[in-house]
Design a protein around this motif. Sequence first.
Motif, PDB file in Angstrom:
ATOM      1  N   ALA A  58     -36.532  11.679  -9.476  1.00 46.84           N
ATOM      2  CA  ALA A  58     -36.873  11.472 -10.880  1.00 46.84           C
ATOM      3  C   ALA A  58     -35.651  11.046 -11.688  1.00 46.84           C
ATOM      4  CB  ALA A  58     -37.477  12.752 -11.465  1.00 46.84           C
ATOM      5  N   LEU A  61     -35.255   7.371 -11.396  1.00 50.80           N
ATOM      6  CA  LEU A  61     -36.204   6.705 -12.288  1.00 50.80           C
ATOM      7  C   LEU A  61     -35.750   6.820 -13.741  1.00 50.80           C
ATOM      8  CD1 LEU A  61     -39.616   7.912 -10.774  1.00 50.80           C
ATOM      9  CD2 LEU A  61     -38.701   5.587 -10.717  1.00 50.80           C
ATOM     10  N   PHE A  62     -35.233   7.981 -14.110  1.00 49.93           N
ATOM     11  CA  PHE A  62     -34.786   8.234 -15.484  1.00 49.93           C
ATOM     12  C   PHE A  62     -33.666   7.264 -15.873  1.00 49.93           C
ATOM     13  CE2 PHE A  62     -32.256  10.514 -18.681  1.00 49.93           C
ATOM     14  CZ  PHE A  62     -33.240  10.932 -19.556  1.00 49.93           C
ATOM     15  N   THR A  65     -34.794   3.269 -15.662  1.00 53.18           N
ATOM     16  CA  THR A  65     -35.731   2.826 -16.698  1.00 53.18           C
ATOM     17  C   THR A  65     -35.142   2.962 -18.104  1.00 53.18           C
ATOM     18  OG1 THR A  65     -36.764   5.035 -16.700  1.00 53.18           O
ATOM     19  CG2 THR A  65     -37.787   3.329 -15.329  1.00 53.18           C
ATOM     20  N   GLN A  67     -34.094   5.607 -19.890  1.00 51.91           N
ATOM     21  CA  GLN A  67     -34.588   6.685 -20.748  1.00 51.91           C
ATOM     22  C   GLN A  67     -33.448   7.256 -21.597  1.00 51.91           C
ATOM     23  OE1 GLN A  67     -37.986   7.953 -20.543  1.00 51.91           O
ATOM     24  NE2 GLN A  67     -38.241   6.039 -19.423  1.00 51.91           N
ATOM     25  N   ILE A 189     -41.699  10.181 -17.285  1.00 53.57           N
ATOM     26  CA  ILE A 189     -40.461  10.134 -16.500  1.00 53.57           C
ATOM     27  C   ILE A 189     -39.464  11.170 -17.003  1.00 53.57           C
ATOM     28  CG2 ILE A 189     -38.461   8.705 -15.894  1.00 53.57           C
ATOM     29  CD1 ILE A 189     -40.318   6.290 -15.832  1.00 53.57           C
ATOM     30  N   GLU A 190     -39.347  11.287 -18.329  1.00 56.03           N
ATOM     31  CA  GLU A 190     -38.465  12.317 -18.887  1.00 56.03           C
ATOM     32  C   GLU A 190     -38.921  13.704 -18.466  1.00 56.03           C
ATOM     33  OE1 GLU A 190     -37.754  14.412 -23.184  1.00 56.03           O
ATOM     34  OE2 GLU A 190     -37.708  12.211 -23.168  1.00 56.03           O
ATOM     35  N   ILE A 230     -44.071  13.633  -7.601  1.00 53.33           N
ATOM     36  CA  ILE A 230     -43.704  12.703  -8.674  1.00 53.33           C
ATOM     37  C   ILE A 230     -44.689  11.539  -8.759  1.00 53.33           C
ATOM     38  CG2 ILE A 230     -41.936  11.049  -9.419  1.00 53.33           C
ATOM     39  CD1 ILE A 230     -39.859  13.004  -8.306  1.00 53.33           C
ATOM     40  N   LEU A 234     -47.056  10.425 -12.016  1.00 56.09           N
ATOM     41  CA  LEU A 234     -47.079   9.092 -12.612  1.00 56.09           C
ATOM     42  C   LEU A 234     -48.494   8.504 -12.609  1.00 56.09           C
ATOM     43  CD1 LEU A 234     -43.768   7.647 -11.112  1.00 56.09           C
ATOM     44  CD2 LEU A 234     -44.149   8.572 -13.402  1.00 56.09           C
TER      45      LEU A 234
END
Length: 305
Positions: A58, A61-62, A65, A67, A189-190, A230, A234
Amino acid sequence: MRMPMSTLRPTNPAIAFAVAAAGVGTFSLMDAAMKDLSLSVGAYNAVLWRNLVGTLIAGLLFVTTGQGWPARDNLRLHLWRSFIVAGMAVSFFWAIAVLPLAEAIGLSFIAPVIALYLAAILLGEKIGREAILASIAGLAGVGVILYGKFSGHYSSEALWGALAVLFSAVLFAYNLILARQQAQAAGPIEIAFFQNLLTASVLALAAPWFLAPLVVAKIPMLLTAASLAIFSLLLMSWAYARAEAQILIPVEYTAFVWAVLFGWVFFDEPVTLSTLIGTALIVGGSLIAARVKPAIVNHVEMASA
């Protein structure tokens, strides 16, 4: 799991339903992977190592992307929910190590009914006739499953396992309310990143007493469990952002069908008539609860991912 922020981009309900069903199936497969891990390394270690791996996935991804760092109030909510999730997850995954998957999942469906009463206590909401009917149906279902389980020969572990599921359901019900608050302020995602990170941090407090070395042979299963959790989050977030909760709520209860299938395929677990009848009653109560308060009970799977 987490509650959706709101319906963002309406899409074909059939597509949203199919994506949500895939999310439930993915989450149920994660339950089977976690049962395997809990049997081999214990529930505490299975949950801790899964959240550590989930933090890496994660976190990637964070970062990729773009965030932004959450506000202090969001961090406080993420942390508080992580305490609840830690207790909820360890108790549930310990329970599925000593109970058939179908029984544990069936008992866990009582959580939305409990959430109605927690909403009354914590949010000052009125308990109406529908909530009482939901309670009667849900408690009757729990009683049927427990009667079937403990009317014959059973182990003391099975009794503690049933109590652990019900304890987890209480925490899960409170988690549903927290998840609703969390989803109004943060994206999936957060939430996935900070829930994994902070839950692992909370669990690490007990590491001096319970931590066991990671078994190398179990790393592939661990990676599978974390990735499935995860991915499920999503999928469910996408579906709930694009279709109304009343359309998607029934798909939550297909988790029982997946639990029956995966319990039979991977662990050779039979399904008793009392489990089927009891689960039907609990699901009936939960659906009544969903009709009464969809804003609280809509989304069972994402609240525990």
